[in-house]
Design an enzyme around this catalytic site. Structure first.
Site, PDB file in Angstrom:
ATOM      1  CG  ASP A 265      67.856 -31.616 -14.879  1.00  0.00           C
ATOM      2  OD1 ASP A 265      67.594 -31.009 -13.825  1.00  0.00           O
ATOM      3  OD2 ASP A 265      68.889 -32.306 -15.037  1.00  0.00           O
ATOM      4  CG  ASP A 288      60.777 -31.185  -8.869  1.00  0.00           C
ATOM      5  OD1 ASP A 288      61.095 -32.371  -8.608  1.00  0.00           O
ATOM      6  OD2 ASP A 288      60.938 -30.253  -8.072  1.00  0.00           O
ATOM      7  N   GLY A 317      69.296 -37.137  -8.942  1.00  0.00           N
ATOM      8  CA  GLY A 317      69.594 -37.430  -7.541  1.00  0.00           C
ATOM      9  C   GLY A 317      70.266 -36.231  -6.913  1.00  0.00           C
ATOM     10  CB  ALA A 325      74.849 -35.788  15.625  1.00  0.00           C
ATOM     11  CG  ASN A 326      75.496 -31.839  13.337  1.00  0.00           C
ATOM     12  OD1 ASN A 326      75.215 -31.643  14.514  1.00  0.00           O
ATOM     13  ND2 ASN A 326      76.729 -32.067  12.916  1.00  0.00           N
ATOM     14  CE1 TYR A 382      73.256 -39.558  -3.270  1.00  0.00           C
ATOM     15  CE2 TYR A 382      74.910 -41.131  -2.516  1.00  0.00           C
ATOM     16  CZ  TYR A 382      74.305 -40.422  -3.545  1.00  0.00           C
ATOM     17  OH  TYR A 382      74.742 -40.588  -4.830  1.00  0.00           O
ATOM     18  CB  THR A 417      80.293 -35.702 -11.636  1.00  0.00           C
ATOM     19  OG1 THR A 417      80.094 -35.877 -10.224  1.00  0.00           O
ATOM     20  CG2 THR A 417      80.086 -37.018 -12.353  1.00  0.00           C
TER      21      THR A 417
END
Ligand code: NAI
Length: 476
Positions: A265, A288, A317, A325-326, A382, A417
């Site tokens: 991690d 990383d 992840g 649009a943003n 995603y 989670t």
């Protein structure tokens, strides 16, 4: 943790109120416990005449697992029920009247046209009424193949629609899943048996309405596990994103199954990482996964500290949700970098090692998502990466096959989670109930699927994406 509503409707007043008002009553799902019986009752084994040899072979194996197996082999549909009735011509086999089936295994490998399915399928209605809460239906059939005659193709594809519809009819935590035999893989292939055992067991609690395809794998790489309890004994596994959530559950489950686990991690998650590594008696690697040399560092750590590498689980992840649009460059690029580019780069290093003859029989399991299958509003970045994971898994499986390896993906639906706890209350309730089991899954449900795909006997299962989503109602 099981959500409050599910707990409420499973006891006392809550149960009565929910029943009276016709509210959804998600069941408390049975989860794996060492030493607990594989199924919650005897197994009814159903087959039509042409599928009987395969059914007999599976029956023998299941008896060897200590299961009480009752056979119901039906010569033809007219054998089974007098015209105009649902009742069987012959009485329901053996098990006493109050006894409920722990599982119903339906073998359909001999189908040659759609009309053939009636014999076995029409033996099911009465049996289904006696399926125990948390029971299992598992079909075993032949995978469609290029060159199938139209009638054969219709019969083989038909099993898909049949099974997925049946899964939506089951209640009280019961599930239905299928095994597809491809090429020369038969009912007795070790991976067929491993898949059957996984689907019968409590390990598949949140897998519903899904198929696992078994292909003939190079026999040299289909090791027998030392025991069913410790299939990963002596193996070394790496889990990325292991500091918390699903990754921590995967590390614990692989360790339970006998693996030595390297937990990876980012340095910022060092405390959680150390906690997981200590809990599993493994080692921690602060890294990383987007680092250009991440693959080489993972390989070096596994070899130097543990002498080998057998399993890599790409779990790390991130989410950076925004409507397209943003969307800004940081949100798009960071998600692509962590969720898919890092996996690809690490896999390149692993494949290079396999090509040098240093990594035989490697298992890679990658975390995808149902968002990569059905799409999700606000998740173009995603969804792009998770669909990408599904794509590269198939391509990587083909490359690894030459080295006895396998690559698969697991696509979780709604899992309880930290990530999903942050979704606002109303959409969280809706997302959680929108599947056949009417609840969110637990991190351990994803971990069990990963551990199964990482196990030596699953060598014949490769290039696939297994959904762990309670048969989420979203789909293509
Ligand atoms: P989480 O956010 O609780 O944990 C992710 C872990 O990955 C964290 O420990 C984080 O520090 C680590 N990580 C993030 N970037 C990293 C990097 N660059 N290098 C190394 N480690 C990094 O997430 P959760 O919920 O446990 O999800 C795990 C996986 O399952 C993710 O791939 C996620 O997309 C997938 N998933 C989760 C679902 C859910 O409902 N929770 C549904 C579908 C997929």
């Amino acid at each position: 943790m099981t959500d409050t509503y599910t707990l409420f409707v499973n006891k006392g007043l809550g149960k009565t109120v929910a029943k009276k008002l016709g509210l959804p009553r998600p069941a408390l799902l049975r989860r794996y416990k060492s030493g607990a019986p594989l199924t919650v009752g005897p197994v009814l084994l159903v087959a039509d005449a042409a599928s009987t040899p395969d059914a007999r072979a599976l029956g023998e194996v299941m008896r060897g697992w200590g299961l009480d197996v009752v056979e119901r082999f039906v010569a033809s549909s007219t054998d089974r029920a007098p015209e105009g009735t649902n009742g069987p011509r012959t009485p329901e086999p053996s098990a006493p009247a109050e006894q409920r089936w722990g599982a119903i295994v339906v073998v359909l490998t001999g189908l040659s046209r759609p009309a053939d399915a009636a014999a076995a399928v029409l033996a099911l209605p009465d049996a289904l009424k006696r399926l125990a809460p948390g029971g299992r239906v598992v079909t075993v059939s032949t995978a469609p193949a290029d060159g199938d005659a139209p009638a054969l193709a219709a019969a083989r594809h038909g099993v898909d629609g049949f099974l997925r519809s049946l899964a939506k009819e089951l209640r009280f935590g019961a599930t239905a899943n299928g095994i597809l035999l491809a090429g020369d893989a038969g009912a007795e292939h070790p991976s067929t048996l491993a898949a059957l055992r996984f689907l019968l067991s409590a390990k598949s609690a949140f897998v519903d309405g899904q198929f696992l395809t078994v292909s003939p794998a190079d026999a040299a790489f289909v090791d027998s596990p030392r025991t069913w309890e410790k299939p990963l004994d002596g193996r070394v596994a790496v889990v990325t994103g292991a500091a918390r959530g699903i990754g921590a559950a995967i590390a614990k489950t692989l360790a339970r199954d006998g693996a030595t686990v390297v937990c990876v991690d980012v340095p910022a998650a060092g405390e959680g990482l150390a906690r997981t590594a200590n809990a599993v008696g493994g080692t921690a690697l602060q890294l990383d996964v987007t680092a250009p040399d991440a693959g080489e560092r993972i390989l070096a750590h596994a070899r130097e500290r543990h002498g080998r590498l057998d399993v890599v689980v790409h779990n790390a992840g991130i989410l950076r949700d925004k409507l397209l649009a943003n969307m800004d460059a940081t949100r798009w690029e960071s998600v692509v970098a962590v969720n898919v580019e890092a996996q690809l780069r690490i896999n390149e290093a692993l494949l290079a090692a396999a090509e040098r003859g240093e990594l035989d029989g490697l298992r890679i399991v990658s975390l995808a998502s149902t968002s990569g299958i059905a799409g999700n509003r606000g998740q173009t970045n995603y969804g792009f990466t998770k669909a990408g994971v599904i794509g590269h898994t198939t391509a990587t499986a083909a490359l690894l096959a030459a080295h006895g390896g396998a690559a698969n993906a697991v696509a979780p639906g709604f899992i309880e989670t930290d990530m999903t706890a942050h979704i606002p209350f109303v959409p969280r309730q809706v997302a959680r109930r929108a599947n056949s089991l009417q609840q969110g899954g637990q991190p351990v449900d994803v971990a069990e699927a990963v551990a199964f795909l990482a196990s030596p006997l699953a060598a014949g299962i490769t290039g696939q994406t297994l959904r762990v989503c309670g048969q989420n109602l979203v789909g293509r």
